[in-house]
Design an enzyme around this catalytic site. Structure first.
Site, PDB file in Angstrom:
ATOM      1  N   GLY A  73      -3.233  -1.022  -7.352  1.00 43.55           N
ATOM      2  CA  GLY A  73      -2.587  -2.302  -7.617  1.00 43.55           C
ATOM      3  C   GLY A  73      -2.000  -2.433  -9.002  1.00 43.55           C
ATOM      4  N   SER A  74      -1.818  -1.321  -9.725  1.00 48.36           N
ATOM      5  CA  SER A  74      -1.343  -1.428 -11.111  1.00 48.36           C
ATOM      6  C   SER A  74       0.092  -1.937 -11.209  1.00 48.36           C
ATOM      7  CB  SER A  74      -1.460  -0.075 -11.818  1.00 48.36           C
ATOM      8  OG  SER A  74      -0.556   0.865 -11.277  1.00 48.36           O
TER       9      SER A  74
END
Length: 225
Positions: A47-48
């Site tokens: 999810g960066s």
């Protein structure tokens, strides 16, 4: 007469089979060339880059955006520097080769740019950069000013949290970039526990969470900006 017709039918079948096999062979060759030199499909593991990219997104990326790579070398024909704001796909050298971790990051600094983060806000060349994405997912650590060296680019995660990017690696040479992310072709939801692991995973590796079978239909064919 029947023997003659049967022979004609056999000849037609042979010609059809030969042409069909030739068409299949040509299609395989063309698909291989496109896959190796021009188009890649990648699954986003963490999810960066949220909300631009989410875990479970399958991304179509253009391999030739920054030049066509000569196989087994770092040389590119028609090499070009990535544009500021481009979302790119890369793997770092020394991380298990082609099977190493995959990274999707945004180019925020070009050669000669001065990059800094103050109070959770990105600054490039002492100018605040308007954020088209929501970077409020967690604590964002300040970054002292860094001048991008010649022949390098500076990459950041869209969340700007404690994830793997140029704050850990330093500015990188563009030849490490495999492709420019263009479109989310399809997306599968990630189980909550795996998504949490992906979101909290820090450097140096991004997680390889397994998607569930539920589609995010609202993300299909979404252009990446």
């Amino acid at each position: 007469m029947s023997r003659k017709r049967e022979k004609q039918r056999q000849n037609l079948r042979r010609v059809f089979r030969a042409e069909f096999l030739e068409a299949v062979f040509v299609a395989i060759i063309v698909a291989t060339i496109l896959r190796v030199f021009f188009v890649g499909v990648y699954r986003i593991p963490s999810g960066s880059m949220a909300p631009t990219l989410l875990p479970g997104d399958f991304v179509v990326a253009w391999r030739a955006s920054y030049g066509v790579r000569v196989p087994f070398t770092d040389f590119r024909i028609g090499a070009r520097v990535p544009g500021r704001g481009d979302v790119v796909i890369l793997r770092l050298p020394g991380e298990a080769g082609a099977s190493g971790p995959l990274y999707a990051k945004r180019v925020v600094g070009l050669p000669g740019d001065r990059v800094a983060i103050h109070g959770g806000t990105l600054h490039v060349n002492d100018q605040e950069v308007p954020m088209p994405w929501d970077s409020t997912h967690g604590v964002i650590h300040d970054l002292e000013p860094v001048v991008v060296p010649p022949g390098r680019v500076f990459l950041l995660s869209d969340t700007m949290e404690n994830s793997s990017d140029s704050r850990q690696w330093g500015p990188i040479p563009p030849h490490l970039i495999a492709a420019r992310a263009a479109v989310v072709a399809m997306s599968l939801e990630i189980k909550e526990s795996e998504a949490a692991d992906a979101q909290s995973h820090a450097a140096p590796r991004e997680t390889s969470a397994r998607p569930s079978s539920r589609f995010r239909s609202d993300r299909f064919f979404r252009v990446i900006r």
